[in-house]
Structures are given as C-alpha cells and as structure tokens.
Design a protein around this motif. Structure first.
Motif, PDB file in Angstrom:
ATOM      1  N   ARG A 249       0.829  -1.216   0.000  1.00  0.00           N
ATOM      2  CA  ARG A 249       0.000   0.000   0.000  1.00  0.00           C
ATOM      3  C   ARG A 249       0.861   1.263   0.000  1.00  0.00           C
ATOM      4  O   ARG A 249       0.495   2.275  -0.610  1.00  0.00           O
ATOM      5  CB  ARG A 249      -0.933  -0.019   1.195  1.00  0.00           C
ATOM      6  CG  ARG A 249      -1.967  -1.141   1.114  1.00  0.00           C
ATOM      7  CD  ARG A 249      -2.987  -1.070   2.206  1.00  0.00           C
ATOM      8  NE  ARG A 249      -3.999  -2.109   2.052  1.00  0.00           N
ATOM      9  CZ  ARG A 249      -5.088  -2.199   2.798  1.00  0.00           C
ATOM     10  NH1 ARG A 249      -5.304  -1.295   3.749  1.00  0.00           N
ATOM     11  NH2 ARG A 249      -5.953  -3.175   2.582  1.00  0.00           N
ATOM     12  N   TYR A 252       1.983   2.037  -3.547  1.00  0.00           N
ATOM     13  CA  TYR A 252       0.963   2.640  -4.428  1.00  0.00           C
ATOM     14  C   TYR A 252       0.173   3.744  -3.715  1.00  0.00           C
ATOM     15  O   TYR A 252      -0.961   4.043  -4.071  1.00  0.00           O
ATOM     16  CB  TYR A 252      -0.010   1.561  -4.906  1.00  0.00           C
ATOM     17  CG  TYR A 252       0.615   0.551  -5.844  1.00  0.00           C
ATOM     18  CD1 TYR A 252       0.663   0.784  -7.212  1.00  0.00           C
ATOM     19  CD2 TYR A 252       1.157  -0.633  -5.340  1.00  0.00           C
ATOM     20  CE1 TYR A 252       1.235  -0.140  -8.070  1.00  0.00           C
ATOM     21  CE2 TYR A 252       1.736  -1.564  -6.188  1.00  0.00           C
ATOM     22  CZ  TYR A 252       1.779  -1.314  -7.561  1.00  0.00           C
ATOM     23  OH  TYR A 252       2.359  -2.229  -8.397  1.00  0.00           O
ATOM     24  N   GLN A 255      -1.138   6.688  -5.808  1.00  0.00           N
ATOM     25  CA  GLN A 255      -2.150   6.410  -6.819  1.00  0.00           C
ATOM     26  C   GLN A 255      -3.517   6.277  -6.148  1.00  0.00           C
ATOM     27  O   GLN A 255      -3.640   5.835  -5.010  1.00  0.00           O
ATOM     28  CB  GLN A 255      -1.814   5.114  -7.563  1.00  0.00           C
ATOM     29  CG  GLN A 255      -0.469   5.154  -8.278  1.00  0.00           C
ATOM     30  CD  GLN A 255      -0.178   3.846  -9.018  1.00  0.00           C
ATOM     31  OE1 GLN A 255      -1.049   3.021  -9.172  1.00  0.00           O
ATOM     32  NE2 GLN A 255       1.061   3.714  -9.469  1.00  0.00           N
ATOM     33  N   SER A 256      -4.539   6.700  -6.863  1.00  0.00           N
ATOM     34  CA  SER A 256      -5.893   6.654  -6.294  1.00  0.00           C
ATOM     35  C   SER A 256      -6.391   5.216  -6.156  1.00  0.00           C
ATOM     36  O   SER A 256      -7.121   4.894  -5.211  1.00  0.00           O
ATOM     37  CB  SER A 256      -6.855   7.460  -7.182  1.00  0.00           C
ATOM     38  OG  SER A 256      -6.834   6.952  -8.514  1.00  0.00           O
ATOM     39  N   THR A 257      -6.026   4.365  -7.117  1.00  0.00           N
ATOM     40  CA  THR A 257      -6.437   2.952  -7.073  1.00  0.00           C
ATOM     41  C   THR A 257      -5.239   2.054  -7.344  1.00  0.00           C
ATOM     42  O   THR A 257      -4.273   2.465  -8.010  1.00  0.00           O
ATOM     43  CB  THR A 257      -7.522   2.668  -8.127  1.00  0.00           C
ATOM     44  OG1 THR A 257      -7.019   3.002  -9.432  1.00  0.00           O
ATOM     45  CG2 THR A 257      -8.801   3.452  -7.843  1.00  0.00           C
ATOM     46  N   SER A 259      -3.321  -1.203  -9.015  1.00  0.00           N
ATOM     47  CA  SER A 259      -3.407  -1.917 -10.290  1.00  0.00           C
ATOM     48  C   SER A 259      -4.086  -3.271 -10.071  1.00  0.00           C
ATOM     49  O   SER A 259      -4.248  -3.738  -8.944  1.00  0.00           O
ATOM     50  CB  SER A 259      -2.004  -2.136 -10.865  1.00  0.00           C
ATOM     51  OG  SER A 259      -1.247  -2.989 -10.032  1.00  0.00           O
ATOM     52  N   ARG A 260      -4.481  -3.910 -11.192  1.00  0.00           N
ATOM     53  CA  ARG A 260      -5.171  -5.195 -11.082  1.00  0.00           C
ATOM     54  C   ARG A 260      -4.268  -6.241 -10.434  1.00  0.00           C
ATOM     55  O   ARG A 260      -4.701  -7.013  -9.595  1.00  0.00           O
ATOM     56  CB  ARG A 260      -5.603  -5.644 -12.468  1.00  0.00           C
ATOM     57  CG  ARG A 260      -6.500  -6.873 -12.474  1.00  0.00           C
ATOM     58  CD  ARG A 260      -7.019  -7.167 -13.859  1.00  0.00           C
ATOM     59  NE  ARG A 260      -7.805  -6.054 -14.369  1.00  0.00           N
ATOM     60  CZ  ARG A 260      -8.329  -6.014 -15.602  1.00  0.00           C
ATOM     61  NH1 ARG A 260      -8.116  -7.023 -16.440  1.00  0.00           N
ATOM     62  NH2 ARG A 260      -9.033  -4.975 -15.986  1.00  0.00           N
ATOM     63  N   THR A 263      -3.933  -5.464  -6.740  1.00  0.00           N
ATOM     64  CA  THR A 263      -5.173  -5.780  -6.018  1.00  0.00           C
ATOM     65  C   THR A 263      -5.250  -7.269  -5.705  1.00  0.00           C
ATOM     66  O   THR A 263      -5.623  -7.664  -4.589  1.00  0.00           O
ATOM     67  CB  THR A 263      -6.388  -5.360  -6.858  1.00  0.00           C
ATOM     68  OG1 THR A 263      -6.324  -3.947  -7.105  1.00  0.00           O
ATOM     69  CG2 THR A 263      -7.692  -5.678  -6.124  1.00  0.00           C
TER      70      THR A 263
END
Length: 534
Positions: A249, A252, A255-257, A259-260, A263
């Motif tokens: 976390r 990233y 970044q708002s979200t 990556s796949r 995740t």
C-alpha cells in the motif's frame, strides 16, 4: 450327523460380536468426521450402514477359515461330526451364502443406494420437496443402474477358460477346487462385478492403503509439532503478511487505485493473514486445553504403538514379497491367474497364523487384528490424501468438518478397497486363508502302517481336504478369467513399491501440525466460530 452346537457357537458367536462392534465403530467414526452443522440424518444413517457392511465383508473371512480347520483333528482325520460330506457341504454352504449376501449388498450400495443418497443430498434446498429430491436423485442414479446391468450381462455371457481334462497335470495341481468349480451364470455375473470392484479397490490399496501403512507408524513415532513453537511461528508469519500488505500500500500510496495485479496480491495477502489469525486462535485454545495436556502423558504409549505398527508393516511387506516371489517361481502362470497350488518359500505371517490355531481363538484374534490394521491404515491414507478425481481434490476427511457428500464418497472408496483387502489377505496368507491348519493322512505305500500327516494343498482331492469358500471363489474366477488374477498379482508388486516410496516420503516430511485438520484456507470463518463455541 448334525453339526454340533459347539461348532456353530465357536464359529458364529465371535462373528456376531464383531457385527456389534462394527456397528458401534461405524456409528462413532461417521459421527466423529461428519460435519456438525451441515448434515442430514438420512445421509448419516446411510453412511453408517454402508461402512458396517463394508467391514463385515472382511470379518466373515476368519469364520470361513475357522470352520474348515475345525472339521479335522491334529492327526489329519475328519472329526466324527464332519465325516459326512453332506455335513461339510452344509457348513460351507452357509458361509458361501453369507459371502454372496454381503457381496450382493455391497453391489447394491455401490450401484444404487450410495449414488442415490449422494444426489438426494445434492438436491437439498429450502424450496425442494422430498418427492422432487427423490425423483431427481433416482434420475441421476439410473446411469449407475445401467452400468450395473452392463457388467452383469458381460459377466454372465463373456467366454471363459474351459476346465482341463481330469487326467491332466493342471487338474492335479488344483484338484481340490475343480470339483466345486462349476457355477451358474448368475454366480459368474456376480463374480465378474465383484472382480471389477476389487480391481478398482487394488488401485485404492496402491495409493491410499500403502501410504497409510507408511504414514501411521511414522506419525505416531514422530508425534506432532510443539504448540508453543508453532504458535510463535504463526504469529511471526502473520506479522510478515501484514508488513507485506503495508509495504504494498505504501508503494501505491500516490495512486488513487491499485493496479489489477496489486489488487490480487493484496487480496491474497489479506486472505493469508486471516488464515494465520485463525490458526493462532486454534493454537491458543489448544494450548489451554486440558485434554491436550493429558494427551502428553500418553506420548510414551503413542511411540510404543508406532513401533509396533512399523514392525507389523515390515512383516506384511516381507510376507507379501515372499509370496510374490513364490508365485513368480512356482505358480501355474499368468493363464491361471498365478494360482499357487502349494507354498514353497517360508511366509512369517502365514506360518504364525497356521500354528496359532492350536490355541483357540488366538488365530481368530490375530486375523481380525490384521484386517483391522489394513482398514485403519486405509482410513488413515484417505484422511491424509483426501478424495480426488484425477487432479481435482473433491473432499477432505476432517473431524467434524467433512461434508456429507464426502462421507458417502469415503464409504464408496472404502467398499472398493475392503473387497480388494480380501484378495491381499489371500496373497498374504495363501496356506492359512485356503486351509487354515488342516492336515491330511498321506499313504506312502501299500502298507497301512506307512502313513504321513501332511499340510493340505490344492493338489489334494476334496475327499481329504476342505478349501475355504473365499479361496474357492477367488481361484475359481482367477482360473476362468485369468486377466483379473494376473492384474492383482502385478498390482501387488506395485503396492510393495508404493509402500517403500511412502516410507521415504513420510520419513523426510516434517512433523504434523498440532492442529492438523482443524484449519484450512477454504473454511468459512462463520462455521469455524460455531465449531469452536460448540
């Protein structure tokens, strides 16, 4: 002369006792492994019935052996009550009928009853009625019925090997069997079906039983891992997963979200962290358990039993190895299903069982013990390996956690294997399984004084020796359809090889977890909480 009451009592009363003990054991075993909150009384009773019938198909073998042995005295002469061939036939016919009844029930369970109950439970739903569930289950079970009908037709009409001339050498080698070898089409059909089942069971023995024989003694000797050490490792691993999630976390954070890929990794780490939390909770409860503390006092006995089971496994391995070598050297060949008319190499278990018949019921107890050992190792192997379909793991057998469908599949697999265990018993103890401690008087000349008492073999006519019905059924069909006898022989070699590999695998594996079978990654946490509170 009628059969004395003492013979009936000595042969069948122990079997009745075994029936009662088998029912009690089956009930306890099924209830212990059946899921506490996801079960149905109909499935539970069906599994108990199937497991009981399964175990009884092997429990009848010691009765069969006892009765043929009890017909003769130590001098090789028939006892007064057994002088008449009609009395002997009546005694053995009762055993033969029992075999057919039990095998018939096994066929009924495998082809109709257990598949029906499996699909009946699969249709369990709040909106499903009893009638609709029965209709759907019966619809799926028709496939099994068609398979059964096909097997029975093949067994009744498939061409079989013809019997040799009564003056030939082949006849002389198994003379005791050929007088009773004639059979009807119905018997051939049932024998064919049971032989198919036994062949499937031999593959189960090669996988499940072989590993169970290896794993059971080694696990008892090695014991389980220390709870304190495993708890500290679990806490450390849980903290490591948490740190990995935090590091992911932080990586990233701008970044708002995620990556796949990130995740999926985060979800995987989260799942592993929850699994470690559940393991920690179970370990903490186990550490405080008084039952677990009391079990530590029994640890020396656990090691002793492990050593005993290891020595028994070694004895079984040596005995089967010697029998297979004996068959390779002295059997009638593959066209007769590797039938062995007479034992030539010493077989430790066979010799012990034959001589133990002098002290009733020592041999009966030993034989039941060997059968129970095979069954226990098979159950252990299924528990450790699980139930698979090719490369897909279908069910796990765990205390209070096994799905009802898994218990039904467990009973089906055990049915196949127990049928094959009867064949392994014949391979393991060819002399004892065929004639027990029977001897006959062999005249070595024209003089009545020149007499010799010898062990019974299949070369001796039925007028002098009575063969067990189990051996008669096996060898008769092995001779008529030699493919099965040859397949069992070579699968026994594969079983011995798998047994050695199993010991190597178990020897290098680390000790089992202190909470083995309690926590798995695919468990629901809600059911986990219910089991802990219950």
């Amino acid at each position: 002369m009628a059969i004395p009451g003492v013979v009936i009592a000595a042969g069948w009363i122990p079997f009745i006792v075994v029936i009662v003990l088998t029912i009690l054991f089956s009930g306890f075993y099924i209830r212990y492994f059946m899921h506490k909150y996801d079960s149905e009384i109909s499935v539970t009773l069906s599994a108990i019935f199937a497991l009981t019938v399964t175990l009884l198909t092997s429990a009848i073998v010691p009765v069969d052996i006892f009765l043929v042995s009890y017909m003769k005295d130590s001098n090789g002469n028939f006892k007064e009550w057994a002088n008449s061939s009609s009395v002997r036939n009546k005694t053995e016919d009762a055993v033969l009928i029992t075999y057919y009844v039990l095998y018939g029930i096994v066929a009924f369970c495998l082809f109709l009853f257990l598949p029906f109950m499996y699909f009946f439970y699969e249709e369990k739903d709040d909106n499903a009625t009893f009638k609709s569930r029965c209709c759907t289950a019966l619809k799926y079970s028709i496939v099994c019925i068609l398979i059964a009908a096909t097997f029975l037709l093949i067994g009744a009409f498939v061409p079989t090997k013809s019997y040799p001339n009564s003056n030939s050498t082949e006849w002389k080698k198994i003379e005791a069997l050929f007088k009773d070898i004639a059979s009807t089409g119905i018997e051939d059909a049932l024998s064919f079906v049971i032989s198919i089942f036994s062949l499937i069971g031999m593959f189960g023995i090669v996988s499940y039983t072989a590993y169970g024989i290896s794993a059971l003694p080694m696990d008892l000797i090695k014991g389980r891992r220390s709870i304190k050490k495993e708890l500290s490792e679990t806490v450390a691993e849980k903290e490591d997963k948490r740190n990995q999630r935090q590091a992911l976390r932080d990586k990233y954070s701008r970044q708002s979200t995620l990556s796949r890929r990130a995740t999926r990794l985060d979800e995987n780490l989260s799942e592993q962290e929850r699994l470690m939390s559940r393991r920690q909770r179970h370990l903490q409860l186990s550490e405080k358990s008084w039952l677990r503390k009391c079990m530590l006092l029994l640890r020396p006995f656990e090691i002793i039993f492990g050593i005993i089971f290891f020595l028994l496994a070694l004895l079984l391995f040596v005995s089967l190895l010697l029998t297979n070598i004996d068959k390779a050297m002295h059997s009638m060949g593959y066209l007769s299903g590797y039938a062995l008319p007479e034992r030539h190499l010493p077989n430790p278990i066979d010799i012990v069982l034959v001589y133990s018949q002098k002290v009733f019921p020592l041999d009966y107890i030993l034989m039941v013990g060997i059968i129970a050992y095979f069954v226990l190792c098979t159950m252990t192997g299924i528990r450790y390996i699980g139930i698979w379909f090719l490369w897909i793991k279908m069910y796990k057998i765990r205390p209070h956690r096994t799905n009802p469908q898994g218990m039904l599949m467990f009973c089906m697999i055990l049915m196949f294997i127990v049928l094959a265990i009867n064949i392994v018993l014949y391979e393991l103890t060819p002399q004892y399984s065929s004639f027990g401690s029977e001897h006959y008087v062999n005249s070595t000349g024209n003089s009545t004084v020149s007499l010799e008492v010898k062990q019974c073999t299949t070369e001796v006519s039925e007028d002098h020796c009575v063969v067990t019905r189990m051996t008669l059924l096996l060898v008769r069909f092995f001779y008529k359809m030699w493919v099965f006898g040859a397949a069992y022989y070579w699968l026994t070699w594969l079983f011995l090889g798998t047994l050695l590999i199993g010991f190597l695998v178990v020897a290098i594996k680390r000790r089992r977890s202190a909470i083995s079978g309690e926590v798995e990654g695919d468990d629901f946490e809600e059911s986990d909480d219910e089991l802990i509170q219950g």
